[in-house]
Design a protein around this motif. Structure first.
Motif, PDB file in Angstrom:
ATOM      1  N   GLN A  88       0.908  -1.165  -0.044  1.00 37.57           N
ATOM      2  CA  GLN A  88       0.082  -0.111   0.029  1.00 37.57           C
ATOM      3  C   GLN A  88       0.828   1.239   0.032  1.00 37.57           C
ATOM      4  OE1 GLN A  88      -3.204   0.014   2.820  1.00 37.57           O
ATOM      5  NE2 GLN A  88      -3.482  -2.008   2.936  1.00 37.57           N
ATOM      6  N   VAL A  89       0.525   2.134  -0.694  1.00 40.74           N
ATOM      7  CA  VAL A  89       1.157   3.455  -1.021  1.00 40.74           C
ATOM      8  C   VAL A  89       0.172   4.563  -0.371  1.00 40.74           C
ATOM      9  CG1 VAL A  89       3.090   2.815  -2.415  1.00 40.74           C
ATOM     10  CG2 VAL A  89       0.808   3.843  -3.068  1.00 40.74           C
ATOM     11  N   SER A  90       0.519   5.731   0.204  1.00 41.02           N
ATOM     12  CA  SER A  90      -0.214   6.838   0.539  1.00 41.02           C
ATOM     13  C   SER A  90      -0.503   7.707  -0.585  1.00 41.02           C
ATOM     14  CB  SER A  90       0.365   7.602   1.619  1.00 41.02           C
ATOM     15  OG  SER A  90       0.647   7.025   2.812  1.00 41.02           O
ATOM     16  N   VAL A  91      -1.866   8.177  -1.005  1.00 43.73           N
ATOM     17  CA  VAL A  91      -1.860   8.836  -2.301  1.00 43.73           C
ATOM     18  C   VAL A  91      -2.754   9.994  -1.703  1.00 43.73           C
ATOM     19  CG1 VAL A  91      -1.729   6.818  -3.760  1.00 43.73           C
ATOM     20  CG2 VAL A  91      -4.098   7.673  -2.777  1.00 43.73           C
ATOM     21  N   ARG A  92      -3.249  10.227  -0.252  1.00 43.70           N
ATOM     22  CA  ARG A  92      -4.011  11.349   0.047  1.00 43.70           C
ATOM     23  C   ARG A  92      -3.153  12.019   1.026  1.00 43.70           C
ATOM     24  NH1 ARG A  92      -7.696   7.820  -1.596  1.00 43.70           N
ATOM     25  NH2 ARG A  92      -7.455   6.569   0.159  1.00 43.70           N
ATOM     26  N   GLY A  93      -3.303  13.384   1.049  1.00 45.68           N
ATOM     27  CA  GLY A  93      -2.680  14.218   2.138  1.00 45.68           C
ATOM     28  C   GLY A  93      -3.330  14.201   3.483  1.00 45.68           C
ATOM     29  N   PHE A  94      -4.567  13.873   3.362  1.00 46.82           N
ATOM     30  CA  PHE A  94      -5.295  13.847   4.780  1.00 46.82           C
ATOM     31  C   PHE A  94      -6.206  12.890   4.819  1.00 46.82           C
ATOM     32  CE2 PHE A  94      -7.944  16.498   2.187  1.00 46.82           C
ATOM     33  CZ  PHE A  94      -9.373  16.350   2.480  1.00 46.82           C
ATOM     34  N   CYS A  95      -7.022  12.557   6.072  1.00 49.30           N
ATOM     35  CA  CYS A  95      -7.897  11.654   6.048  1.00 49.30           C
ATOM     36  C   CYS A  95      -9.173  12.199   6.339  1.00 49.30           C
ATOM     37  CB  CYS A  95      -7.789  10.597   7.426  1.00 49.30           C
ATOM     38  SG  CYS A  95      -6.346   9.556   7.072  1.00 49.30           S
ATOM     39  N   LEU A  96      -9.383  13.529   7.277  1.00 51.63           N
ATOM     40  CA  LEU A  96     -10.627  14.166   7.729  1.00 51.63           C
ATOM     41  C   LEU A  96     -10.173  15.620   7.933  1.00 51.63           C
ATOM     42  CD1 LEU A  96     -13.589  13.741   8.489  1.00 51.63           C
ATOM     43  CD2 LEU A  96     -12.550  13.922  10.991  1.00 51.63           C
ATOM     44  N   ASP A  97     -11.030  16.458   7.119  1.00 55.59           N
ATOM     45  CA  ASP A  97     -10.835  17.920   7.312  1.00 55.59           C
ATOM     46  C   ASP A  97     -12.088  18.300   8.155  1.00 55.59           C
ATOM     47  OD1 ASP A  97     -10.537  20.698   7.159  1.00 55.59           O
ATOM     48  OD2 ASP A  97     -11.466  20.780   5.103  1.00 55.59           O
ATOM     49  N   LEU A  98     -12.004  18.978   9.240  1.00 54.61           N
ATOM     50  CA  LEU A  98     -13.118  19.359  10.090  1.00 54.61           C
ATOM     51  C   LEU A  98     -13.805  20.494   9.383  1.00 54.61           C
ATOM     52  CD1 LEU A  98     -11.233  19.488  13.582  1.00 54.61           C
ATOM     53  CD2 LEU A  98     -12.710  17.667  12.542  1.00 54.61           C
ATOM     54  N   GLY A  99     -13.319  21.271   8.543  1.00 54.44           N
ATOM     55  CA  GLY A  99     -14.086  22.352   7.806  1.00 54.44           C
ATOM     56  C   GLY A  99     -14.566  22.993   8.861  1.00 54.44           C
ATOM     57  N   SER A 100     -15.830  23.718   8.771  1.00 55.43           N
ATOM     58  CA  SER A 100     -16.741  24.418   9.544  1.00 55.43           C
ATOM     59  C   SER A 100     -17.622  23.829  10.512  1.00 55.43           C
ATOM     60  CB  SER A 100     -17.317  25.424   8.488  1.00 55.43           C
ATOM     61  OG  SER A 100     -18.255  24.815   7.579  1.00 55.43           O
ATOM     62  N   ALA A 101     -17.163  22.500  10.950  1.00 58.77           N
ATOM     63  CA  ALA A 101     -18.079  21.773  11.754  1.00 58.77           C
ATOM     64  C   ALA A 101     -18.219  22.272  12.948  1.00 58.77           C
ATOM     65  CB  ALA A 101     -17.782  20.270  11.827  1.00 58.77           C
ATOM     66  N   SER A 102     -19.410  22.089  13.747  1.00 59.66           N
ATOM     67  CA  SER A 102     -19.742  22.636  14.957  1.00 59.66           C
ATOM     68  C   SER A 102     -20.584  21.524  15.771  1.00 59.66           C
ATOM     69  CB  SER A 102     -20.378  24.039  14.944  1.00 59.66           C
ATOM     70  OG  SER A 102     -21.736  23.751  14.245  1.00 59.66           O
ATOM     71  N   PHE A 103     -20.210  21.352  16.945  1.00 60.16           N
ATOM     72  CA  PHE A 103     -20.984  20.537  17.796  1.00 60.16           C
ATOM     73  C   PHE A 103     -21.247  19.165  17.189  1.00 60.16           C
ATOM     74  CE2 PHE A 103     -22.794  24.719  18.941  1.00 60.16           C
ATOM     75  CZ  PHE A 103     -22.226  24.666  20.344  1.00 60.16           C
ATOM     76  N   VAL A 104     -19.873  18.493  16.952  1.00 60.24           N
ATOM     77  CA  VAL A 104     -19.736  17.125  16.386  1.00 60.24           C
ATOM     78  C   VAL A 104     -18.791  16.264  17.001  1.00 60.24           C
ATOM     79  CG1 VAL A 104     -18.839  16.120  14.386  1.00 60.24           C
ATOM     80  CG2 VAL A 104     -20.149  18.219  13.984  1.00 60.24           C
ATOM     81  N   THR A 105     -19.319  15.261  17.303  1.00 56.67           N
ATOM     82  CA  THR A 105     -18.452  14.171  18.407  1.00 56.67           C
ATOM     83  C   THR A 105     -17.930  12.841  17.211  1.00 56.67           C
ATOM     84  OG1 THR A 105     -19.694  14.631  20.225  1.00 56.67           O
ATOM     85  CG2 THR A 105     -18.381  12.638  20.164  1.00 56.67           C
ATOM     86  N   LEU A 106     -16.849  12.724  17.256  1.00 54.73           N
ATOM     87  CA  LEU A 106     -16.333  11.384  16.427  1.00 54.73           C
ATOM     88  C   LEU A 106     -15.798  10.444  17.688  1.00 54.73           C
ATOM     89  CD1 LEU A 106     -13.640  13.500  14.274  1.00 54.73           C
ATOM     90  CD2 LEU A 106     -16.128  12.885  13.644  1.00 54.73           C
ATOM     91  N   ALA A 107     -16.028   9.203  17.435  1.00 59.94           N
ATOM     92  CA  ALA A 107     -15.830   8.123  18.294  1.00 59.94           C
ATOM     93  C   ALA A 107     -15.479   6.909  17.746  1.00 59.94           C
ATOM     94  CB  ALA A 107     -17.010   8.010  19.334  1.00 59.94           C
ATOM     95  N   GLY A 108     -14.308   6.361  18.112  1.00 60.95           N
ATOM     96  CA  GLY A 108     -13.902   5.106  17.914  1.00 60.95           C
ATOM     97  C   GLY A 108     -13.669   4.548  16.297  1.00 60.95           C
ATOM     98  N   ILE A 109     -12.912   5.866  15.958  1.00 58.17           N
ATOM     99  CA  ILE A 109     -12.364   5.706  14.368  1.00 58.17           C
ATOM    100  C   ILE A 109     -10.842   5.945  14.334  1.00 58.17           C
ATOM    101  CG2 ILE A 109     -12.490   7.043  12.182  1.00 58.17           C
ATOM    102  CD1 ILE A 109     -15.187   8.284  13.030  1.00 58.17           C
ATOM    103  N   ASP A 110     -10.212   4.934  13.468  1.00 59.78           N
ATOM    104  CA  ASP A 110      -9.038   4.946  13.112  1.00 59.78           C
ATOM    105  C   ASP A 110      -8.341   5.807  11.913  1.00 59.78           C
ATOM    106  OD1 ASP A 110      -6.238   4.075  13.492  1.00 59.78           O
ATOM    107  OD2 ASP A 110      -6.487   1.936  12.923  1.00 59.78           O
ATOM    108  N   PHE A 111      -7.451   6.656  11.978  1.00 56.84           N
ATOM    109  CA  PHE A 111      -7.228   7.519  10.817  1.00 56.84           C
ATOM    110  C   PHE A 111      -5.746   7.143  10.596  1.00 56.84           C
ATOM    111  CE2 PHE A 111     -10.370   9.752  13.653  1.00 56.84           C
ATOM    112  CZ  PHE A 111     -11.233  10.071  12.463  1.00 56.84           C
ATOM    113  N   ILE A 112      -5.368   6.713   9.366  1.00 61.35           N
ATOM    114  CA  ILE A 112      -3.905   6.106   9.216  1.00 61.35           C
ATOM    115  C   ILE A 112      -3.358   6.526   7.721  1.00 61.35           C
ATOM    116  CG2 ILE A 112      -4.311   4.021  10.590  1.00 61.35           C
ATOM    117  CD1 ILE A 112      -4.577   2.458   7.833  1.00 61.35           C
ATOM    118  N   ARG A 113      -2.288   6.684   7.774  1.00 60.74           N
ATOM    119  CA  ARG A 113      -1.462   6.778   6.455  1.00 60.74           C
ATOM    120  C   ARG A 113      -1.648   8.085   5.651  1.00 60.74           C
ATOM    121  NH1 ARG A 113      -1.267   0.318   4.976  1.00 60.74           N
ATOM    122  NH2 ARG A 113      -0.387  -0.245   7.156  1.00 60.74           N
ATOM    123  N   ALA A 114      -1.910   9.204   6.203  1.00 58.92           N
ATOM    124  CA  ALA A 114      -1.756  10.442   5.365  1.00 58.92           C
ATOM    125  C   ALA A 114      -0.518  10.904   5.212  1.00 58.92           C
ATOM    126  CB  ALA A 114      -2.632  11.488   6.248  1.00 58.92           C
TER     127      ALA A 114
END
Length: 679
Positions: free
Chosen positions: A320-346
């Motif tokens: 596997q090779v990394s092709v993307r520079g990020f996994c998640l962009d928060l953008g303008s999110a508000s009152f958001v909860t993220l739970a139990g997620i694995d973010f890898i290989r950016a």
């Protein structure tokens, strides 16, 4: 369907008052005493109820129900935006995408919840499986100038790389990270590309009249052919203690001379002599088993990736090779909860890539994310092929960021948790490990809590620290933080009102200077801004330090100076009590005649004394202070700190664990402990 609100989700993830005592699988538990947990629990169960579902075998045109799920996380987020409320449950699997939370807005009493489904593992990966490998041919051997037995090659369009950086491919073979082909003096720990202690030292330098590096010569690299040097990058160590990567403008094989493209770097000086240490990256002579290199073809339109695999059987779906520079962009999110997620290989090479969770925060305040919670998540296996990446997590300008039971590991070429200009941040139960640069980098942090976390095996790159607070940080509580085998020291600069309690900071694992906690604040008159021109955002404040252990790994052959406070010539005061430290304190008072009223100390135990801690400099042990042997246990009670806690605690209303030690055990202030442990 059960209503899912913030309180229900916190309960589901154990984030109540008992959060520090969560049971978790042994394989996932960081080394920690009973009573405190560090990092995420990958086996912890989240709710299964939600208003929208996604699954790897879903369809983005589906209804989004549990029996008709969407396919991508982005589609699920877009569905929540359209609904204006709700929650997203993610079925187990690997999601190879970059998602954005732009325009996702919950409410204070009903935040948007994005979580794994039950205990099913969920991964957002910036990498793709790479297929189409072929054995190298005579043409490839001629292009690289070396024999290529056992080496394979695959060619693909450069525009397949969203991050645009062939040197940031970050290859993994069957889950194992692979290093780019490198030539340097010490080939151990190649995931530390800018550790100059492992570099060659050039015997001859070419310098401009003002001390800028133009090139160098070394007979050890004489005789390398032009084909072998094609596409090679030079890593070199220069002032002020930085390692950067630079292309080569010219190479003479007869003399082993290299001329640099960038000739503006100042030379590093040691013992008043110019020194240049270097290594060669992406060089074909370093293409050994488990290594790779790239060549650009067709005027840069095609990338040729050469790989000497550990096992050729892994070429069928195991690379596997990394092709993307990020996994998640928060953008303008508000009152958001993220739970139990694995973010890898950016991965990436520019400062805004190689970031698993990102929030650039460059727009107006009203467009920035706020009230974001990240619970039981992990960031791992990121890479920056630049000199120093911005961070595996880079978040700027977010108000009210909460992180609980968060793990970050195997970060290469970048800082770890990098937070800039954030207000109201609350970080607890973090496990930060195997991060090549500083584990935490906090610029302009205000009203921040950093508590009950473990940092280990980090900071082995050039100019790294354990963690730092810079450029206007104010009102910070650092409580119950433990560091182990970590380079550099904990530090702050242009900062005020930072309070450290019940922490254990080891002396630098990489540099034998014995500093564990050091102020880099400046005195007045330094044009640093602020009321007194020191740059400190709040003049006349007090830094409180209590119940610290700053002596676990001293270098016995070097002077004791675990604690470095000051400077003189400022309005900032420093008060330290109940600490065990390998020497140090407020040296400017005794060496430079600074105002003694800037220091307050009592009940400290010294396992060594700095050279200025002597009668010659009018230094003497303070109230209830003593010297003890390294490793000896305190035999007397310390100072009751409840008066200080009463004065400091209004700055941090969300923190209620003032009666707990570093291991979350109760403190009896009637018999106050000395050091970070109450037992």
């Amino acid at each position: 369907m059960t209503q899912i609100n913030r309180r229900n989700l916190l309960r589901a993830f154990g984030l109540t008052a008992a959060a520090l005592r969560l049971g978790r699988p042994a394989a996932a538990l960081a080394a920690a005493p009973a009573g405190v947990s560090y990092g995420w629990n990958p086996g912890l169960a989240a709710p299964t109820d939600a208003s929208c579902y996604v699954s790897p075998d879903g369809n983005d045109g589906a209804a989004g129900r549990i029996d008709s799920p969407l396919r991508t996380i982005q589609a699920g987020v877009d569905r929540l935006i359209a609904q204006g409320a709700g929650s997203l449950a993610i079925r187990g699997g690997v999601y190879r995408e970059a998602a954005s939370l732009r325009n996702l807005a919950g409410a204070r009493d009903q935040p948007i919840l994005i979580h794994r489904y039950g205990s099913e593992p969920v991964t957002i990966s910036a990498a793709e499986v790479l297929t189409g490998w072929q054995p190298c041919t005579a043409r490839d051997e001629a292009a690289l100038g070396v024999a290529l037995k056992g080496v394979f090659v695959v060619r693909f369009p450069r525009d397949r790389l969203d991050h645009g950086a062939p040197m940031a491919l970050n290859p993994h073979e069957a889950g194992q990270w692979l290093s780019v082909a490198t030539l340097r003096a010490d080939m151990d720990q190649l995931d530390s590309p800018s550790d100059d202690r492992r570099f060659f030292t050039a015997p001859a330098l070419a310098l401009s009249p003002d001390g800028r590096v133009q090139g160098f010569a070394d007979p050890r690299i004489a005789g390398l052919t032009p084909a072998q040097m094609q596409g090679v990058r030079l890593l070199f160590h220069h002032a002020p203690n930085i390692v950067t990567n630079d292309p080569i403008a010219g190479y003479d094989a007869a003399s082993g001379s290299i001329r640099l493209v960038n000739q503006g770097q100042k030379v590093q000086r040691e013992n008043n002599k110019p020194v240049l240490r270097y290594a060669l990256q992406n060089i074909s002579t370093g293409l050994t088993r488990g290594r790779w290199l790239v060549r650009e073809e067709d005027e840069g339109k095609t990338v040729a990736l050469y790989l000497y695999p550990n096992d050729p059987a892994n070429l069928e779906g195991g690379i596997q090779v990394s092709v993307r520079g990020f996994c998640l962009d928060l953008g303008s999110a508000s009152f958001v909860t993220l739970a139990g997620i694995d973010f890898i290989r950016a991965a990436g090479e520019t400062l805004r890539t190689g970031i698993a969770i990102s929030h650039v925060g460059a727009g107006p305040v009203e467009t920035r994310a706020h009230d974001i919670s990240i619970l039981h998540c992990r960031v791992a296996e990121t890479m920056s092929s630049a000199s120093r990446g911005e961070g595996a997590m880079f978040i700027r300008g977010v108000t009210n960021l909460t992180m609980r039971n968060f793990t970050m590991e195997r970060v290469r070429g970048a800082f770890g948790v990098a937070l800039h200009d954030c207000v109201g941040t609350d970080l607890r139960n973090l496990h930060l490990t195997s991060i090549s640069q500083s584990a935490g980098r906090f610029f302009g942090a205000r009203q921040m809590i950093f508590a009950f976390s473990l940092i280990e095996n980090c900071g082995w790159e050039a100019h790294a620290n354990k963690f730092n607070f810079y450029q206007g940080s104010d009102q910070i509580l650092v409580y119950g933080i433990r560091t182990r085998d970590t380079g550099g020291y904990v530090t702050y600069q242009k900062a005020s009102r930072i309070h450290f309690a019940f922490c254990e900071f080891d002396a630098s694992a990489s540099n034998p200077d014995n500093r564990a906690l050091a102020s880099q604040n400046r005195g007045g008159g330094n044009r640093g801004g602020g009321q007194d021109t020191s740059g400190d955002p709040f003049p006349g404040g007090t830094f409180w330090y209590w119940n610290l252990l700053l002596a676990p790994q001293p270098h016995p052959d070097d002077p004791p100076k675990a604690l470095t406070l000051g400077p003189g010539g400022t309005s900032q005061r420093h008060a330290y009590h109940n600490c065990i430290l390998y020497g140090g304190g407020f040296a400017d008072i005794y060496q430079k005649g600074a105002n003694p009223a800037l220091e307050q100390r009592s009940y400290n135990l010294y396992t060594g004394l700095a050279f200025w801690q002597s009668a010659r400099f009018n230094w003497r042990l303070g109230d209830h202070e003593a010297q003890i042997a390294p490793g000896a246990s305190p035999r007397a009670a310390g100072r009751d700190m409840r008066d200080v806690i009463a004065a400091v605690s209004p700055m941090f209303p969300a923190f209620t664990d003032w009666d707990r030690d570093i291991d979350f055990r109760p403190i009896n202030w009637a018999a106050a402990p000395i050091g970070c442990s109450a037992y």
